[in-house]
Every structure is written in structure tokens, then in C-alpha cells.
Scaffold this active site. Structure first.
Site, PDB file in Angstrom:
ATOM      1  N   ALA A  13       0.820  -1.227   0.000  1.00  0.00           N
ATOM      2  CA  ALA A  13       0.000   0.000   0.000  1.00  0.00           C
ATOM      3  C   ALA A  13       0.846   1.265   0.000  1.00  0.00           C
ATOM      4  O   ALA A  13       0.380   2.319  -0.439  1.00  0.00           O
ATOM      5  CB  ALA A  13      -0.926  -0.020   1.219  1.00  0.00           C
ATOM      6  N   ALA A  14       2.098   1.161   0.483  1.00  0.00           N
ATOM      7  CA  ALA A  14       2.951   2.355   0.515  1.00  0.00           C
ATOM      8  C   ALA A  14       3.739   2.520  -0.783  1.00  0.00           C
ATOM      9  O   ALA A  14       4.490   3.489  -0.933  1.00  0.00           O
ATOM     10  CB  ALA A  14       3.923   2.272   1.690  1.00  0.00           C
ATOM     11  N   ILE A  17       2.267   1.682  -7.047  1.00  0.00           N
ATOM     12  CA  ILE A  17       0.946   1.278  -7.547  1.00  0.00           C
ATOM     13  C   ILE A  17      -0.097   1.503  -6.455  1.00  0.00           C
ATOM     14  O   ILE A  17      -1.196   2.016  -6.724  1.00  0.00           O
ATOM     15  CB  ILE A  17       0.959  -0.193  -8.026  1.00  0.00           C
ATOM     16  CG1 ILE A  17       1.900  -0.331  -9.228  1.00  0.00           C
ATOM     17  CG2 ILE A  17      -0.445  -0.664  -8.395  1.00  0.00           C
ATOM     18  CD1 ILE A  17       2.109  -1.761  -9.700  1.00  0.00           C
ATOM     19  N   ARG A  93      12.646  -6.732  -8.988  1.00  0.00           N
ATOM     20  CA  ARG A  93      13.820  -7.473  -9.467  1.00  0.00           C
ATOM     21  C   ARG A  93      15.007  -6.523  -9.502  1.00  0.00           C
ATOM     22  O   ARG A  93      14.982  -5.510 -10.188  1.00  0.00           O
ATOM     23  CB  ARG A  93      13.519  -7.990 -10.873  1.00  0.00           C
ATOM     24  CG  ARG A  93      14.585  -8.898 -11.432  1.00  0.00           C
ATOM     25  CD  ARG A  93      13.999  -9.592 -12.652  1.00  0.00           C
ATOM     26  NE  ARG A  93      14.975 -10.306 -13.415  1.00  0.00           N
ATOM     27  CZ  ARG A  93      14.665 -11.030 -14.486  1.00  0.00           C
ATOM     28  NH1 ARG A  93      13.412 -11.114 -14.888  1.00  0.00           N
ATOM     29  NH2 ARG A  93      15.589 -11.662 -15.158  1.00  0.00           N
ATOM     30  N   ASN A 132       4.720  -9.208  -9.173  1.00  0.00           N
ATOM     31  CA  ASN A 132       5.332 -10.179 -10.086  1.00  0.00           C
ATOM     32  C   ASN A 132       6.254 -11.179  -9.398  1.00  0.00           C
ATOM     33  O   ASN A 132       6.819 -10.863  -8.361  1.00  0.00           O
ATOM     34  CB  ASN A 132       6.119  -9.415 -11.161  1.00  0.00           C
ATOM     35  CG  ASN A 132       5.184  -8.911 -12.237  1.00  0.00           C
ATOM     36  OD1 ASN A 132       4.264  -9.594 -12.638  1.00  0.00           O
ATOM     37  ND2 ASN A 132       5.426  -7.695 -12.690  1.00  0.00           N
ATOM     38  N   ASP A 160      -2.010  -5.704 -19.842  1.00  0.00           N
ATOM     39  CA  ASP A 160      -1.551  -6.132 -21.168  1.00  0.00           C
ATOM     40  C   ASP A 160      -2.692  -6.042 -22.184  1.00  0.00           C
ATOM     41  O   ASP A 160      -2.494  -5.636 -23.331  1.00  0.00           O
ATOM     42  CB  ASP A 160      -1.002  -7.561 -21.082  1.00  0.00           C
ATOM     43  CG  ASP A 160       0.009  -7.696 -19.961  1.00  0.00           C
ATOM     44  OD1 ASP A 160       0.955  -6.901 -19.933  1.00  0.00           O
ATOM     45  OD2 ASP A 160      -0.172  -8.566 -19.083  1.00  0.00           O
ATOM     46  N   HIS A 188       1.952 -13.370 -17.555  1.00  0.00           N
ATOM     47  CA  HIS A 188       2.263 -11.933 -17.610  1.00  0.00           C
ATOM     48  C   HIS A 188       3.782 -11.806 -17.672  1.00  0.00           C
ATOM     49  O   HIS A 188       4.463 -11.664 -16.663  1.00  0.00           O
ATOM     50  CB  HIS A 188       1.712 -11.200 -16.380  1.00  0.00           C
ATOM     51  CG  HIS A 188       2.221  -9.790 -16.286  1.00  0.00           C
ATOM     52  ND1 HIS A 188       1.839  -8.794 -17.158  1.00  0.00           N
ATOM     53  CD2 HIS A 188       3.110  -9.215 -15.448  1.00  0.00           C
ATOM     54  CE1 HIS A 188       2.451  -7.676 -16.846  1.00  0.00           C
ATOM     55  NE2 HIS A 188       3.250  -7.902 -15.812  1.00  0.00           N
TER      56      HIS A 188
HETATM   57  P1  NAX Z   1       7.061  -0.487  -5.212  1.00  0.00           P
HETATM   58  O1  NAX Z   1       8.458  -1.007  -5.003  1.00  0.00           O
HETATM   59  O2  NAX Z   1       6.839   0.967  -5.414  1.00  0.00           O
HETATM   60  O3  NAX Z   1       6.150  -0.918  -3.970  1.00  0.00           O
HETATM   61  C1  NAX Z   1       6.154  -2.215  -3.467  1.00  0.00           C
HETATM   62  C2  NAX Z   1       5.549  -2.142  -2.072  1.00  0.00           C
HETATM   63  O4  NAX Z   1       5.387  -3.483  -1.633  1.00  0.00           O
HETATM   64  C3  NAX Z   1       6.444  -1.435  -1.044  1.00  0.00           C
HETATM   65  O5  NAX Z   1       5.651  -0.522  -0.299  1.00  0.00           O
HETATM   66  C4  NAX Z   1       6.960  -2.595  -0.192  1.00  0.00           C
HETATM   67  O6  NAX Z   1       7.224  -2.199   1.142  1.00  0.00           O
HETATM   68  C5  NAX Z   1       5.769  -3.544  -0.283  1.00  0.00           C
HETATM   69  N1  NAX Z   1       6.054  -4.921   0.087  1.00  0.00           N
HETATM   70  C6  NAX Z   1       7.148  -5.667  -0.179  1.00  0.00           C
HETATM   71  N2  NAX Z   1       7.030  -6.869   0.399  1.00  0.00           N
HETATM   72  C7  NAX Z   1       5.823  -6.904   1.009  1.00  0.00           C
HETATM   73  C8  NAX Z   1       5.136  -7.869   1.774  1.00  0.00           C
HETATM   74  N3  NAX Z   1       5.688  -9.056   2.055  1.00  0.00           N
HETATM   75  N4  NAX Z   1       3.917  -7.548   2.244  1.00  0.00           N
HETATM   76  C9  NAX Z   1       3.343  -6.353   2.015  1.00  0.00           C
HETATM   77  N5  NAX Z   1       3.970  -5.381   1.301  1.00  0.00           N
HETATM   78  C10 NAX Z   1       5.180  -5.664   0.816  1.00  0.00           C
HETATM   79  O7  NAX Z   1       6.492  -1.360  -6.428  1.00  0.00           O
HETATM   80  P2  NAX Z   1       5.262  -1.032  -7.402  1.00  0.00           P
HETATM   81  O8  NAX Z   1       5.738  -0.178  -8.518  1.00  0.00           O
HETATM   82  O9  NAX Z   1       4.106  -0.573  -6.610  1.00  0.00           O
HETATM   83  O10 NAX Z   1       5.018  -2.492  -8.041  1.00  0.00           O
HETATM   84  C11 NAX Z   1       4.532  -3.542  -7.244  1.00  0.00           C
HETATM   85  C12 NAX Z   1       4.528  -4.861  -8.008  1.00  0.00           C
HETATM   86  O11 NAX Z   1       3.678  -4.778  -9.146  1.00  0.00           O
HETATM   87  C13 NAX Z   1       5.893  -5.317  -8.533  1.00  0.00           C
HETATM   88  O12 NAX Z   1       6.059  -6.695  -8.247  1.00  0.00           O
HETATM   89  C14 NAX Z   1       5.749  -5.110 -10.024  1.00  0.00           C
HETATM   90  O13 NAX Z   1       6.630  -5.977 -10.752  1.00  0.00           O
HETATM   91  C15 NAX Z   1       4.308  -5.452 -10.239  1.00  0.00           C
HETATM   92  N6  NAX Z   1       3.682  -5.049 -11.500  1.00  0.00           N
HETATM   93  C16 NAX Z   1       2.786  -5.883 -12.063  1.00  0.00           C
HETATM   94  C17 NAX Z   1       2.111  -5.562 -13.239  1.00  0.00           C
HETATM   95  C18 NAX Z   1       1.125  -6.500 -13.852  1.00  0.00           C
HETATM   96  O14 NAX Z   1       0.601  -6.177 -14.931  1.00  0.00           O
HETATM   97  N7  NAX Z   1       0.804  -7.647 -13.282  1.00  0.00           N
HETATM   98  C19 NAX Z   1       2.380  -4.269 -13.935  1.00  0.00           C
HETATM   99  C20 NAX Z   1       2.991  -3.241 -13.046  1.00  0.00           C
HETATM  100  C21 NAX Z   1       4.042  -3.762 -12.091  1.00  0.00           C
HETATM  101  O15 NAX Z   1       5.233  -3.944 -12.780  1.00  0.00           O
END
Ligand code: NAX
Length: 329
Positions: A13-14, A17, A93, A132, A160, A188
Site C-alpha cells: 500500500a505504501a 501502484i 527485481r 510479479n 496487457d 504476464h
Molecule cells: P514499489 O516497489 O513501489 O512498492 C512495493 C511495495 O510493496 C512497497 O511498499 C513494499 O514495502 C511492499 N512490500 C514488499 N514486500 C511486502 C510484503 N511481504 N507484504 C506487504 N507489502 C510488501 O512497487 P510497485 O511499482 O508498486 O510495483 C509492485 C509490483 O507490481 C511489482 O512486483 C511489479 O513488478 C508489479 N507489476 C505488475 C504488473 C502487472 O501487470 N501484473 C504491472 C505493473 C508492475 O510492474
């Protein structure tokens, strides 16, 4: 306000996305303009302070539909009684990191969250995995589903689909609303297959409107498959608003039945349709048959080009499944 509030958990949430997603949910874009929501912001302990800041901003928007919000790093509290869980949080990654390492690292997150959801969420919880590698993360989480329904664990390929629809609209010079039944099949990842053979523009087959099969089989597919990387190259950050928008689209269609009749791309547990191994979380053309219910569209013809593409993306998903075999309950 006559309807009872619905609880929606968002992990990560922080993050980027999360920040683009939460305000739209609170405004009513996810579940409709008359459905109050209570938000559960779930993140790691070190990100809870940032989540509290997001909650302050949510309050400051004075959204009429926002009936409450809380932040938690604890699975039992974070997923307690939720109707929807949107699992965005995952480790990005890093440079030089192999996909296999990412699968294993993020897989651990989804064993814990899958168990916490199954133990604490509502029995009919609907889950969308965005983090992902989302198909395989959803597979891990769904393997924990004993009390909840494994068929309600899905992963996101709607971004997509939206990207593919936008490319076809731009190429044809027609509004994106005229592009129908474009579904993304498979993983994906760059092996995904945006299947244009069944799609139409203004009611006519895509091939006829575009009139350029070489473009459709070449640059179109490549552009959609590589769009995430192109955005990182241009913006220096990965897709956030468009990813949040697609998560809204996925759950909104599913929950409300919007777009009933059209295809929607959803990565769902395969039931063996089209020869895809049962249980793999595979993106299919789906149809929302009633609010909260989807079915995999049946009876589509799979030509040789599509069959080869489906084999490639299936093989990749089977390889991912092998890598996380020890995490599957
Ligand atoms: P951010 O790095 O901005 O945010 C990730 C957040 O997840 C951080 O606040 C972190 O503290 C939190 N987090 C990490 N481990 C956690 C856990 N065990 N429990 C709860 N929170 C946790 O990444 P963001 O740009 O928001 O992207 C998030 C994910 O979406 C990534 O894995 C990214 O690859 C994936 N995506 C998926 C897409 C899709 O179409 N399926 C497209 C967009 C994006 O690339």
C-alpha cells in the site's frame, strides 16, 4: 448510505501502484458509486508509517464512500474479514537478479499471504495478484486456499489487454472503445500472447481493419510484450497509474459484471480448457456471467500461430511452477 461497507485489502500500500490505486478505490471506481468501502493498507513493518500518511491523505479527500481505513503489517489483521484482496506488494527485481531468484524470494511472500487470507478473509474473498511474477505468485497463494475458493485467486493481465487495445486503436485510427474481444493468453511476461485473431474493431475482424498481418504478428506483439520495459526506459520508473487502472478494471468487471458479453483477460486456474494443464494460473479470455462470477470463453479456434504461442507461454509457466514446487501446499 444504504449498503454495508465492503472491506478491500491492498498490499504494497505504501508503494507506487498502491498510491495510484487506493484513492480510486475510495472514490468508488472499484465497486461502484454507491458502495462504501473500508480500506486495509497492508505493507511491511518499516512502511507502516508511510501508510499512515496515505491514510491521512485519504481522509483529507473527504471521499463520501470511504467508511474507514487502517494500516497493518500483520496478516490476520490486514486480511481480517476482507471481501477483496489486491496483492500488489512484492520485491522488485534488482540489477543482476535472476528470474529464478525473484520467483523464490517473492514466492515466500505469497505462501504467508495465501495462508493469512485463507485463515482470515471472508470465505468468498476474491483475490487479484499484481506483484510479479504474478501468475506463479497467485498459484502459490491459491494452493493455500482450503476454506476459501481457489477459483477466486486470479492474477493480472488486464494491463496487457489494455495496452494491446490501445495499440490497435491507434493503428486503426478508431476509438479504443470500438476494440472488442482482445484477450491476452498465458503468462504476464514477454511470452504472453495478445490474441488478435478473435478481436474486432468496429465489429469487423482486426486483420481486415488493420490490413497488415506482418505488423500484427511483428511490431504489435513486440510492443505489447515489451511495453513495461519501454515505460521504465522512458520514465525511469515502472508503470504505476496504468497498472492501478488495470487492477481497477479487473476487479470492477468481475465484481459488478461490467463489460458482460465482452472478453476480459484474467489469469485464472486452468480447468484444462484449450489443453492448458489443469491448475496453472493462465490468462484466458474470460466472460463475466454475473457479478462475482467468471467463465473461460469456450469454443475459440486456435490456429497454428496461436497454438505455438500458447505452447511457449505454457512451457514458461510450467518451468516457473517447477521452481516453486516446494512452496505449493
Ligand atoms: P514499489 O516497489 O513501489 O512498492 C512495493 C511495495 O510493496 C512497497 O511498499 C513494499 O514495502 C511492499 N512490500 C514488499 N514486500 C511486502 C510484503 N511481504 N507484504 C506487504 N507489502 C510488501 O512497487 P510497485 O511499482 O508498486 O510495483 C509492485 C509490483 O507490481 C511489482 O512486483 C511489479 O513488478 C508489479 N507489476 C505488475 C504488473 C502487472 O501487470 N501484473 C504491472 C505493473 C508492475 O510492474
Amino acid at each position: 448510505m444504504s449498503k454495508a461497507p465492503v472491506r478491500v485489502a491492498v498490499t504494497g500500500a505504501a508503494g507506487n501502484i498502491g498510491y495510484a490505486l487506493l484513492f480510486r478505490i475510495a472514490k468508488g471506481d472499484l465497486l461502484g458509486p454507491d458502495q462504501p468501502v473500508i480500506l486495509h493498507l497492508v505493507d511491511l513493518p518499516q512502511a507502516i508509517q508511510a501508510c499512515q500518511g496515505v491514510i491521512m491523505e485519504l481522509e483529507d479527500c473527504a471521499f463520501p464512500l470511504l467508511a474507514g481505513a487502517k494500516a497493518s503489517a500483520d496478516g490476520a489483521e490486514g486480511f481480517g474479514d476482507v471481501d477483496y484482496a489486491i496483492l500488489v506488494g512484492a520485491k522488485p527485481r534488482g540489477p543482476g537478479m535472476e528470474r529464478a531468484d525473484l520467483l523464490k524470494d517473492n514466492g515466500k511472500i505469497f505462501t504467508g499471504q495465501g495462508s493469512a487470507i485463507d485463515a482470515n478473509a471472508r470465505e468468498d474473498v476474491r483475490v487479484l495478484v499484481v506483484g510479479n511474477p504474478c501468475n506463479t505468485n497467485a498459484l502459490i497463494a491459491s494452493s493455500r486456499a482450503k476454506r476459501t475458493n481457489p477459483a477466486n485467486y486470479t492474477a493480472m493481465t488486464r494491463l496487457d489487454q489494455n495496452r494491446a487495445m490501445a495499440q490497435l486503436a491507434a493503428r486503426s485510427g478508431k476509438p479504443v472503445s470500438t476494440v472488442k474481444n482482445l484477450a491476452v493468453w498465458g503468462n504476464h511476461s514477454p511470452t504472453m500472447f495478445p490474441n488478435w485473431f478473435d478481436a474486432t474493431i468496429d465489429g469487423r475482424p482486426v486483420a481486415e481493419v488493420i490490413g497488415d498481418d506482418a505488423w500484427l504478428n511483428g511490431d504489435f506483439l513486440k510492443t505489447v510484450q515489451q511495453r513495461g520495459k519501454a515505460i521504465i526506459d522512458a520514465r525511469g520508473l515502472s508503470s504505476a497509474a496504468s497498472a492501478a487502472g488495470a487492477a481497477i478494471d479487473h476487479v470492477h468487471s468481475w465484481a459488478t459484471g461490467a463489460m458482460t458479453g465482452d472478453f476480459v483477460s484474467m489469469a485464472v486456474p486452468s480447468d484444462g480448457s484449450y489443453g492448458i494443464p489443469t491448475g496453472l494460473i493462465f490468462s484466458f479470455p474470460c466472460r463475466i456471467t454475473a457479478p462475482g462470477k467468471y467463465e473461460i470463453v469456450q469454443g475459440l479456434e486456435i490456429n497454428d500461430v496461436a497454438r505455438a504461442a500458447l505452447q511457449k507461454t505454457t512451457d514458461e509457466l510450467l518451468g516457473e511452477r517447477d521452481l516453486v514446487a516446494s512452496m505449493l501446499a
